[in-house]
Design an enzyme around this catalytic site. Structure first.
Site, PDB file in Angstrom:
ATOM      1  N   ALA A  16       0.803  -0.950   0.180  1.00 51.67           N
ATOM      2  CA  ALA A  16       0.366  -0.044  -0.373  1.00 51.67           C
ATOM      3  C   ALA A  16       0.905   1.242   0.276  1.00 51.67           C
ATOM      4  O   ALA A  16       0.885   2.068  -0.534  1.00 51.67           O
ATOM      5  CB  ALA A  16      -0.957  -0.532   1.420  1.00 51.67           C
ATOM      6  N   ARG A  17       1.969   1.080   1.003  1.00 52.19           N
ATOM      7  CA  ARG A  17       3.034   2.816   0.391  1.00 52.19           C
ATOM      8  C   ARG A  17       3.923   2.571  -0.935  1.00 52.19           C
ATOM      9  O   ARG A  17       3.435   3.499  -1.141  1.00 52.19           O
ATOM     10  CB  ARG A  17       3.822   2.163   1.670  1.00 52.19           C
ATOM     11  CG  ARG A  17       3.036   1.826   3.079  1.00 52.19           C
ATOM     12  CD  ARG A  17       4.143   1.716   4.503  1.00 52.19           C
ATOM     13  NE  ARG A  17       3.454   1.829   5.725  1.00 52.19           N
ATOM     14  CZ  ARG A  17       2.917   2.912   6.298  1.00 52.19           C
ATOM     15  NH1 ARG A  17       3.339   3.965   5.909  1.00 52.19           N
ATOM     16  NH2 ARG A  17       2.280   2.106   7.359  1.00 52.19           N
ATOM     17  N   SER A  36      -8.024   0.964   6.788  1.00 56.28           N
ATOM     18  CA  SER A  36      -7.554   0.032   7.664  1.00 56.28           C
ATOM     19  C   SER A  36      -8.521  -0.568   8.701  1.00 56.28           C
ATOM     20  O   SER A  36      -9.133  -0.098   9.153  1.00 56.28           O
ATOM     21  CB  SER A  36      -6.443   0.192   8.214  1.00 56.28           C
ATOM     22  OG  SER A  36      -5.626  -0.646   9.263  1.00 56.28           O
ATOM     23  N   ARG A  37      -8.551  -1.712   9.326  1.00 57.23           N
ATOM     24  CA  ARG A  37      -9.079  -2.683  10.120  1.00 57.23           C
ATOM     25  C   ARG A  37      -8.931  -1.665  11.582  1.00 57.23           C
ATOM     26  O   ARG A  37      -9.965  -2.088  12.613  1.00 57.23           O
ATOM     27  CB  ARG A  37      -9.129  -3.860  10.465  1.00 57.23           C
ATOM     28  CG  ARG A  37      -9.298  -5.030   9.213  1.00 57.23           C
ATOM     29  CD  ARG A  37      -8.320  -5.797   8.824  1.00 57.23           C
ATOM     30  NE  ARG A  37      -7.397  -6.360   8.932  1.00 57.23           N
ATOM     31  CZ  ARG A  37      -6.099  -7.261   8.933  1.00 57.23           C
ATOM     32  NH1 ARG A  37      -7.063  -8.418   9.214  1.00 57.23           N
ATOM     33  NH2 ARG A  37      -4.648  -7.512   8.857  1.00 57.23           N
ATOM     34  N   TYR A  58     -12.939  -1.123   6.266  1.00 52.36           N
ATOM     35  CA  TYR A  58     -13.360  -1.021   5.071  1.00 52.36           C
ATOM     36  C   TYR A  58     -14.061  -0.713   4.208  1.00 52.36           C
ATOM     37  O   TYR A  58     -14.557   0.180   3.676  1.00 52.36           O
ATOM     38  CB  TYR A  58     -12.635  -2.969   4.301  1.00 52.36           C
ATOM     39  CG  TYR A  58     -11.653  -3.213   4.824  1.00 52.36           C
ATOM     40  CD1 TYR A  58      -9.972  -1.976   5.036  1.00 52.36           C
ATOM     41  CD2 TYR A  58     -11.113  -4.377   5.128  1.00 52.36           C
ATOM     42  CE1 TYR A  58      -8.955  -2.924   5.806  1.00 52.36           C
ATOM     43  CE2 TYR A  58     -10.163  -4.753   5.557  1.00 52.36           C
ATOM     44  CZ  TYR A  58      -8.646  -3.939   5.418  1.00 52.36           C
ATOM     45  OH  TYR A  58      -7.548  -4.172   6.267  1.00 52.36           O
ATOM     46  N   HIS A  79      -8.094 -10.799  -0.587  1.00 46.01           N
ATOM     47  CA  HIS A  79      -8.290 -10.013  -2.002  1.00 46.01           C
ATOM     48  C   HIS A  79      -9.624  -9.950  -2.239  1.00 46.01           C
ATOM     49  O   HIS A  79     -10.600  -8.822  -2.751  1.00 46.01           O
ATOM     50  CB  HIS A  79      -6.959 -10.271  -3.405  1.00 46.01           C
ATOM     51  CG  HIS A  79      -5.729  -9.968  -3.216  1.00 46.01           C
ATOM     52  ND1 HIS A  79      -4.621 -10.267  -3.695  1.00 46.01           N
ATOM     53  CD2 HIS A  79      -5.252  -9.247  -2.345  1.00 46.01           C
ATOM     54  CE1 HIS A  79      -3.698 -10.078  -3.228  1.00 46.01           C
ATOM     55  NE2 HIS A  79      -4.259  -9.484  -1.995  1.00 46.01           N
ATOM     56  N   LYS A  97      -1.897  -7.929  -7.322  1.00 44.82           N
ATOM     57  CA  LYS A  97      -1.476  -9.419  -7.676  1.00 44.82           C
ATOM     58  C   LYS A  97      -1.449 -10.820  -6.837  1.00 44.82           C
ATOM     59  O   LYS A  97      -1.087  -9.754  -5.658  1.00 44.82           O
ATOM     60  CB  LYS A  97      -0.575  -9.447  -9.003  1.00 44.82           C
ATOM     61  CG  LYS A  97       1.705  -9.794  -8.150  1.00 44.82           C
ATOM     62  CD  LYS A  97       1.092 -10.053  -7.742  1.00 44.82           C
ATOM     63  CE  LYS A  97       2.899 -10.193  -6.853  1.00 44.82           C
ATOM     64  NZ  LYS A  97       2.875 -11.255  -5.787  1.00 44.82           N
ATOM     65  N   ARG A 165       4.814 -13.828   6.944  1.00 50.39           N
ATOM     66  CA  ARG A 165       3.694 -13.779   5.937  1.00 50.39           C
ATOM     67  C   ARG A 165       4.419 -14.908   4.382  1.00 50.39           C
ATOM     68  O   ARG A 165       3.522 -15.677   4.361  1.00 50.39           O
ATOM     69  CB  ARG A 165       3.415 -12.739   6.070  1.00 50.39           C
ATOM     70  CG  ARG A 165       2.538 -13.346   4.306  1.00 50.39           C
ATOM     71  CD  ARG A 165       2.168 -11.834   3.149  1.00 50.39           C
ATOM     72  NE  ARG A 165       3.481 -10.837   2.900  1.00 50.39           N
ATOM     73  CZ  ARG A 165       4.129 -11.702   1.732  1.00 50.39           C
ATOM     74  NH1 ARG A 165       3.543 -12.212   0.873  1.00 50.39           N
ATOM     75  NH2 ARG A 165       4.577 -11.036   0.942  1.00 50.39           N
ATOM     76  N   ASP A 178       3.431 -16.078  -5.219  1.00 47.53           N
ATOM     77  CA  ASP A 178       4.267 -14.264  -4.954  1.00 47.53           C
ATOM     78  C   ASP A 178       5.280 -13.707  -5.537  1.00 47.53           C
ATOM     79  O   ASP A 178       5.177 -13.067  -6.134  1.00 47.53           O
ATOM     80  CB  ASP A 178       4.427 -14.467  -2.466  1.00 47.53           C
ATOM     81  CG  ASP A 178       4.394 -13.200  -2.099  1.00 47.53           C
ATOM     82  OD1 ASP A 178       6.003 -13.027  -1.831  1.00 47.53           O
ATOM     83  OD2 ASP A 178       3.711 -13.157  -1.888  1.00 47.53           O
TER      84      ASP A 178
END
Length: 327
Positions: A16-17, A36-37, A58, A79, A97, A165, A178
Site C-alpha cells: 500500500a505504501r 484500515s482495520r 474497509y 483479496h 496480485k 507471511r 508471491d
C-alpha cells in the site's frame, strides 16, 4: 468522469505504501482516502502521505463518495472479499496480485464487476512497464526472427521464519503466488494462450512451496520456462529467443531500466527504458485512463487474462500439491 481520478487505498502495509508513493508521480490522480482495520493505522498512513480522509474500516472506505477507484492492498487471502466489498459499493477496483487465491474466487469477482458494469483490473504492474513495451516492439519488428522460447525467473532469499507471511499457508505464502505469478503472467502476455503446463517444486516444512519451476507450451508453438524461489537470489531476468537472436529484460521484476538485443551475427545493442515514479505509476496511469474512457477492463490485462492465469496457478498447485484453506 472528471479528469482527476480519486483513489482510495484499502490496506496500509508495504505494498500500500509503495502504491501510494507511485500515485504521487501519477498525473491527474489524487490519493483521496485510505482504509484500515484499525483507526490508528489509517490515521498514521494518512499523515505520512497527506491523505485527507482516513477510515478505521474497509466498509467506510468503500462507502466514501470522494473515491472513484479502490486499490486492494491486503494479504492474498483477503483479496476476493475486499474486491467484492468495493464492487458492491459501486467502486472501480484495481486488485493487487495474486488477484485471488484460486480460479473460483477470481470468477466471482469478475462476474460481479461485469454485472455492475464497473472497471476491474489485476494490478500486474510489470505489464505496464516501459521495458516490456520495448520487448514487444523488438519482437514485433522481426529483429530476433520467429520467437521460439522464453525464459524468466524471480527469486530471493526470504526469511525462514515459519510465522512470516511468505511461509504461512493461511496467508497465501509460498513462492508461486508471491513470485511465480510474475514470470507466468509475462510469459502469457508475450506468448499467448497456454495449452499445457508441467511443474515441479521443493516444499517447505509449513506446507508452502519454497522453489517452483514450470514449463508451458503456448498455442503459437512456443515454450516458456519459468522459475521462482524463496531460497535463491535469482537474476530476475526475462529472455525471449527467436531464430535470429534474443531480447533480454534486465532485472525484470525490479523496475527494469534497459533491454538488450543480441543477434546471431554477434552484434548487440542496449535500449534504455526509464520509468516514472517507482514503477507502480504506470499501472495507475493506465487504470485512470480506462476510467476516463469508460472502459471496464484494460486491453493489456483483461478479465480473461486474469482468469486464465488463475486457472494455470490452480493447475500448477495441483501438480505440486500446494493447498490453501480457501481451496
Amino acid at each position: 468522469m472528471t479528469r482527476i481520478v480519486r483513489w482510495g487505498i484499502l490496506g496500509t502495509g508495504r505494498i500500500a505504501r509503495d502504491f501510494a508513493q507511485g500515485l504521487r508521480a501519477t498525473p491527474d490522480a489524487v490519493l483521496a482516502a485510505v482504509g484500515s482495520r484499525s483507526d490508528d493505522s489509517a490515521q498514521a498512513f494518512a499523515a505520512q502521505f497527506e491523505i485527507p480522509r482516513a477510515f478505521g474500516s474497509y466498509e467506510a472506505l468503500v462507502a466514501c463518495p470522494d473515491v472513484d477507484i479502490v486499490y486492494i492492498a491486503t494479504p492474498h487471502p483477503m483479496h476476493a472479499a475486499n474486491a467484492l466489498l468495493a464492487l458492491r459499493a459501486g467502486k472501480a477496483v484495481l486488485c493487487e496480485k495474486p488477484f485471488a487465491m484460486n480460479r473460483r474466487e477470481a470468477g466471482e469477482i469478475v462476474a460481479l464487476a461485469r454485472a455492475k458494469n464497473l472497471f476491474l483490473m489485476e494490478a500486474m504492474w510489470t505489464r505496464f512497464m516501459p521495458a516490456l513495451a520495448e520487448v514487444r516492439r523488438v519482437i514485433a519488428s522481426g529483429e530476433i526472427g520467429t520467437v521460439t522460447q522464453l525464459h524468466a525467473d524471480f527469486g530471493f532469499s526470504a526469511t525462514p521464519d515459519p510465522a512470516h507471511r511468505v511461509n504461512d499457508p493461511a496467508l497465501g505464502g509460498g513462492a508461486l503466488l508471491d513470485l511465480g505469478i510474475y514470470p507466468l503472467s509475462i510469459a502469457c502476455a508475450l506468448l499467448g494462450r497456454v495449452e499445457a503446463v508441467q511443474a515441479q517444486a521443493i516444499m517447505g516444512e509449513t506446507g508452502v512451496d519454497l522453489t517452483t519451476a514450470f514449463t508451458m507450451r503456448h498455442a503459437g508453438g512456443t515454450l516458456s520456462v519459468c522459475s521462482c524461489s524463496l531460497r535463491a537470489h535469482a537474476p530476475g531476468e526475462l529472455v525471449v529467443s527467436g531464430t535470429r537472436g534474443s531480447v533480454r529484460m534486465h532485472r525484470m521484476f525490479h523496475m527494469a531500466e534497459r533491454v538488450t538485443v543480441a543477434l546471431q551475427d554477434g552484434s548487440t545493442r542496449t535500449l534504455e527504458t526509464p520509468w516514472l515514479g517507482n514503477g507502480y505509476t504506470h499501472e495507475a496511469i493506465e487504470a485512470g485512463r480506462c476510467l476516463r474512457e469508460g472502459l471496464l477492463e484494460h486491453p493489456a490485462m483483461t478479465h480473461d487474462d486474469t482468469l486464465a492465469i488463475m486457472g494455470l496457478l490452480d493447475a500448477i498447485r495441483g501438480q505440486i500439491d500446494l493447498r490453501y484453506p480457501s481451496d
